[in-house]
Write an enzyme that holds these catalytic residues in place. Sequence first.
Site, mmCIF file in Angstrom:
data_model
loop_
_atom_site.group_PDB
_atom_site.id
_atom_site.type_symbol
_atom_site.label_atom_id
_atom_site.label_comp_id
_atom_site.label_asym_id
_atom_site.label_seq_id
_atom_site.Cartn_x
_atom_site.Cartn_y
_atom_site.Cartn_z
ATOM 1 N N ASN A 149 0.799 -1.225 0.000
ATOM 2 C CA ASN A 149 0.000 0.000 0.000
ATOM 3 C C ASN A 149 0.835 1.281 0.000
ATOM 4 O O ASN A 149 0.369 2.331 -0.417
ATOM 5 C CB ASN A 149 -0.983 0.001 1.173
ATOM 6 C CG ASN A 149 -0.306 -0.085 2.523
ATOM 7 O OD1 ASN A 149 0.750 -0.698 2.672
ATOM 8 N ND2 ASN A 149 -0.909 0.539 3.521
ATOM 9 N N GLU A 247 4.752 -3.920 12.364
ATOM 10 C CA GLU A 247 3.705 -2.912 12.284
ATOM 11 C C GLU A 247 2.533 -3.547 11.551
ATOM 12 O O GLU A 247 2.680 -4.027 10.427
ATOM 13 C CB GLU A 247 4.201 -1.665 11.553
ATOM 14 C CG GLU A 247 5.217 -0.852 12.343
ATOM 15 C CD GLU A 247 4.660 -0.291 13.638
ATOM 16 O OE1 GLU A 247 3.418 -0.128 13.737
ATOM 17 O OE2 GLU A 247 5.451 -0.028 14.552
ATOM 18 N N CYS A 281 -3.093 1.562 6.924
ATOM 19 C CA CYS A 281 -3.296 1.054 8.282
ATOM 20 C C CYS A 281 -3.759 2.159 9.209
ATOM 21 O O CYS A 281 -4.339 1.894 10.267
ATOM 22 C CB CYS A 281 -2.037 0.379 8.803
ATOM 23 S SG CYS A 281 -0.561 1.398 8.717
ATOM 24 N N GLU A 458 8.914 3.165 14.163
ATOM 25 C CA GLU A 458 9.626 3.439 12.920
ATOM 26 C C GLU A 458 9.722 4.957 12.735
ATOM 27 O O GLU A 458 9.064 5.730 13.420
ATOM 28 C CB GLU A 458 8.895 2.792 11.742
ATOM 29 C CG GLU A 458 8.771 1.282 11.894
ATOM 30 C CD GLU A 458 8.319 0.599 10.624
ATOM 31 O OE1 GLU A 458 9.173 0.036 9.931
ATOM 32 O OE2 GLU A 458 7.110 0.638 10.337
#
Length: 479
Positions: A149, A247, A281, A458
């Site tokens: 994505n 993640e 997400c 991150e």
Amino acid sequence: MQSKNWIGGEWVTPAGREVVVQNPSQLSEEVGVVRLSDTSHVRQAEQAARQAFSHWAGMTGAARGEVLYRIAAALEKAAGEVAELASREMGKPIGEMRGEVTRGVNLLRYYAAEGVRSVGSVIPSAEPDVLQYTRRVPLGVVAVITPWNFPVAIPIWKIAPALICGNTVIWKPAENASLTAVRVAEIFAEAQLPPGVLNLVIGKGSEIGQALVEEIQPDAVSFTGSTATGRQIAAACAARNIKYQTEMGGKNAAVVLRDADLEKTVPLVLSGAFRSAGQKCTATSRIIVEREVCESFAELLRKAVAACKAGPALDPGAYLGPVASHAQYSKVSEYAAMAEREADLVAQGVLLTSPDEGYYVKPMVVSGVTEDHALVQEEVFGPLAVLLPADGFDHAVTLCNRTVYGLSASLFTRDLSRAHRFLDLAQAGMVRVNQETAGVEYQAPFGGMKLSSSHTREQGQAALDFYSAVKTCAIKHTL
């Protein structure tokens, strides 16, 4: 275009099964061919990364930073080409994709600058004549597994900090972002990244991803993808004492209080829910609105969504493109059918083209379901959001936190006191006020709570903590 692996500075075409890549915006268009690798390529990539490690780690941080600056310049030069390829491969609207490539350039430059910044600190010693300090050292070979994505930004926000810390990398991209990954790797090669420092292996997650985690011995694994796969990776890494970072999913809420400026709030909620066809997400999938303004908000939302057009990714008039693949289309369509059967339609967008031409899903907002309903609790990963009324601020926060996920949450209000309370009470790794749930600046930590993350972060300075180990050093300079 045909996919290929980049291992030890050499381009290798796998001999595995061919997969024809169709443009999700126009299924009659062939974008290229992906050739799938077998696990032998993973072992070759590990060997190449091991061989390259000592030289790369031995370079000064400034020298590694200069390499990242060159990569950033090369990516910036090829930005339009990379954005168009990614839009054709996975369906993200071209305007968003250009922004994503720019984010990749900024990430490279951000981490390049870390090459001349502090890598430790001096710690006072209780003993005389002792110099005690810490320094950050590389881990070794890092396996990076990335989703489709964000085919440019997510790989770079993993690879860039890994490289500046002195690690070498094996990168396994998602199958339906493989052509874009090859072009990004070509840019790294054109910028003269030393052979073996970055190795690209194209293949199925069930085979190549599993081999990265279970068959070879990486020193760390960084994964972004589904919660189910992330938990499997975490368990496998923990069993082998490999440092890992996962993640995963989200079920993010935008909370609208009665004092919010509804005219300004609706476009932000809409963007969070439907940009990238909801395939983020961090996308807004729950819209929690105080009951006093729920109908007014729904009316404004109805008008805004009705003007929201789904169309080809390269069409500048499209608000959102198609979903990325047939599998994604089937999954999202099942949830859309559930919404039509079991919920009340609040708003629905329109298609600019025939639904038969690509993987198009009309954006939809529904209501009339309980807080335990699948549409409220399960990650759809598509352009579908649920409107939930709340009986006041405290109830809104309770609804916001009523999920197994904890990635992102937003509050819309003009009340500063409630804004700060929400920042304290929302159980999410990224909490925002008067901003959409989707989107965090590249220099800020990214990550979630609960089942959204393995609780590392991150981006920003936090990424350097994951991609390095801290060594405590002490020297007594008199005997």
